[in-house]
Scaffold this motif. Structure first.
Motif, short mmCIF file in Angstrom:
data_model
loop_
_atom_site.label_atom_id
_atom_site.label_comp_id
_atom_site.label_asym_id
_atom_site.label_seq_id
_atom_site.Cartn_x
_atom_site.Cartn_y
_atom_site.Cartn_z
N PRO A 5 0.84 -1.21 0.00
CA PRO A 5 0.00 0.00 0.00
C PRO A 5 0.87 1.25 0.00
O PRO A 5 2.06 1.19 0.35
CB PRO A 5 -0.81 -0.13 1.29
CG PRO A 5 0.00 -1.03 2.16
CD PRO A 5 0.71 -1.98 1.25
N LYS A 200 -7.93 -3.16 -1.75
CA LYS A 200 -6.82 -3.73 -0.98
C LYS A 200 -6.39 -5.08 -1.53
O LYS A 200 -5.28 -5.54 -1.27
CB LYS A 200 -7.24 -3.88 0.48
CG LYS A 200 -7.58 -2.57 1.18
CD LYS A 200 -8.11 -2.82 2.58
CE LYS A 200 -8.54 -1.52 3.25
NZ LYS A 200 -9.12 -1.75 4.59
N PRO A 206 -2.12 -2.18 -4.55
CA PRO A 206 -3.32 -2.18 -3.70
C PRO A 206 -3.40 -0.91 -2.85
O PRO A 206 -2.40 -0.43 -2.31
CB PRO A 206 -3.13 -3.42 -2.81
CG PRO A 206 -1.65 -3.63 -2.78
CD PRO A 206 -1.15 -3.22 -4.12
N SER A 207 -4.59 -0.34 -2.77
CA SER A 207 -4.92 0.82 -1.94
C SER A 207 -4.33 2.14 -2.45
O SER A 207 -4.49 3.17 -1.80
CB SER A 207 -4.49 0.60 -0.48
OG SER A 207 -5.18 -0.51 0.08
N GLU A 291 -12.05 0.30 -4.25
CA GLU A 291 -12.60 0.35 -2.90
C GLU A 291 -13.69 1.40 -2.77
O GLU A 291 -14.76 1.17 -2.19
CB GLU A 291 -11.45 0.68 -1.92
CG GLU A 291 -11.77 0.40 -0.47
CD GLU A 291 -11.60 -1.07 -0.12
OE1 GLU A 291 -12.20 -1.48 0.89
OE2 GLU A 291 -10.89 -1.80 -0.83
#
Length: 353
Positions: A5, A200, A206-207, A291
Motif C-alpha cells: 500500500p 486492498k 493495492p490501496s 474500494e
C-alpha cells in the motif's frame, strides 16, 4: 509494480519528480555491445527480442539476461539465441512465423514457467491475469488484429498476443486507457475530480489512488470500446454516458522499469469526461477492483499527487490534465518543457536493434 500500500513521502514531490518516477529508465551506454554479457546476473542489461533473425525484423521487446539464459535451455525449434556477440538478439525460430504460431509458443512457454515456479513475482499463480495483450510490429502503429493468420504476408501490424502478466518479463510495449472524470469547468481552479482508491485485494498497487477509470487494452478490442468496458466494470457507468460525453485528449508514453527491474514501456490513451451540470452522477465500485470513489477538489488532488500516493502512471496522466487545462504553465513551472516532453517518449525504440 508494487505489492505494498502507499506511504506518503516526507517531502512534497515536484511535478517533474512525479513524471520521473513513471518515466524512470534509459538504455545503458553499453547496450548492444559485447560488454553486456560480462555480467550475466546484471539486471540493468538487456538484449533485443525480434520476430526473426532476418535483417530489418522489428524489435518487439527487451529481454533481461536471466530471461535469455532460461530461453537458452528451451528445446530447439522455437527460439533462436545466437552466441554472445555484438548485435546479439533473441528471436523466434524461422518456423514460428505467423501470429497464431507465435501466440501458441508463448502460451505454452509462459504457462509452463508459471507452473514450474519461474519468476513467481511476475507470472506466479497469484500474479497471473488470464488476459491476453497484443504485441505489434510497430509499437506506434495501427492496432489491428489477426489472431488466426497462418501467413505473415500483408497482414498488417499485429504480430501476436501474450499473457498480460508476462509482458514485463519480455519487455514489450503495452497499452491502456485512462479517463479523468471532472465536475465543473476543467480550466477553473474550482474543478473537482473523481478519484478512486484501488481495492486492498488488487494484485498490483493495492490501496493506491487511481485515475477515475483506467485499464489495459486487451487483444482484439478497439481503444474506445476498452474505455466503455472499463467504465461499466469499474465504475458502474452506463455506456450511453461514456459514448456521449467522453472525449479523446491524446496519449502519454513512458519507459518504466518496475521494482523487479523488468521493463514496462507503456502507452496510455487519455480521455476526459466532463459531467453535464444537469446530470446526477455517482460512480460506484462494481467488479471489486475499486474500494471507493471520492470527489476531490483540485487542491486536494494536487496535494495527494505530491504525497506520492497515486499509482505512478496515474499521477502522470493527472500531470498531463493539469498541462492541458492550464493549471500548469511555462510561466509558473520551471520544469515545464522537460515535463511535457517526457510525457511523450518513444522508449528509445530506434536503439532497440
Amino acid at each position: 509494480m508494487s505489492n505494498d500500500p502507499p506511504s506518503p513521502v516526507s517531502s512534497p514531490l515536484s511535478y517533474l519528480e512525479l513524471v520521473k518516477i513513471c518515466d524512470n529508465f534509459r538504455l545503458p551506454p553499453n547496450y548492444g555491445s559485447t560488454d553486456v554479457f560480462q555480467k550475466p546476473a546484471d539486471t540493468d542489461s538487456f538484449v533485443p527480442w525480434t520476430l526473426s533473425q532476418s535483417p530489418g525484423s522489428p524489435a518487439v521487446g527487451l529481454l533481461r539476461l536471466d530471461v535469455v539464459d532460461l530461453l537458452r535451455k528451451e528445446k530447439p525449434g522455437t527460439w533462436v539465441i545466437p552466441e554472445r556477440q555484438t548485435g546479439h538478439r533473441v528471436s523466434f525460430d524461422a518456423s514460428v512465423n505467423t501470429p497464431r504460431k507465435r501466440t501458441a509458443a508463448l502460451k505454452e512457454l509462459c504457462e509452463r514457467w508459471r507452473d514450474c515456479g519461474a519468476f513467481p513475482a511476475s507470472i506466479g499463480p497469484r500474479k497471473w491475469r488470464n488476459e491476453m495483450y497484443p504485441v505489434y510490429r510497430n509499437p506506434f502503429g495501427v492496432h489491428d488484429y489477426y489472431p488466426e493468420n497462418d501467413s505473415d504476408e500483408g497482414v498488417g501490424n499485429y504480430a501476436f498476443e501474450m499473457e498480460r502478466a508476462a509482458c514485463a518479463l519480455f519487455g514489450v510495449v503495452t497499452y491502456g486507457i485512462h479517463m479523468t472524470i471532472y465536475q465543473g469547468i476543467a480550466s477553473s481552479p474550482q474543478v473537482k475530480i473523481w478519484v478512486p482508491t484501488r481495492a486492498k485485494t488488487k494484485q498490483t498497487w493495492p490501496s493506491w489512488l487511481d485515475n477515475s477509470v483506467a485499464g489495459g487494452i486487451p487483444s482484439g478490442m478497439p481503444v474506445f470500446e476498452s474505455l466503455v468496458k472499463e467504465c461499466e466494470e469499474e465504475a458502474s457507468m452506463e455506456a450511453d454516458i461514456v459514448r456521449n460525453h467522453a472525449r479523446p485528449v491524446g496519449t502519454i508514453s513512458y519507459f518504466f522499469r518496475n521494482k523487479m527491474h523488468f521493463l514496462q514501456p507503456e502507452v496510455e490513451y487519455n480521455y476526459d469526461l466532463g459531467v453535464p451540470h444537469d446530470t446526477p452522477f455517482q460512480p460506484r465500485p462494481s467488479d471489486g477492483e475499486v474500494e471507493s470513489f471520492d470527489l476531490l477538489s483540485l487542491d486536494e488532488v494536487k496535494s495527494k499527487m505530491q504525497q506520492g500516493i497515486f499509482k505512478p502512471n496515474c499521477a502522470a496522466v493527472l500531470v498531463d490534465f493539469l498541462v492541458r487545462h492550464g493549471h500548469l504553465t511555462p510561466d509558473d513551472e520551471p520544469d515545464y518543457m522537460e515535463i511535457v516532453t517526457r510525457l511523450h517518449g518513444r522508449f528509445e525504440y530506434e536503439r532497440w536493434c
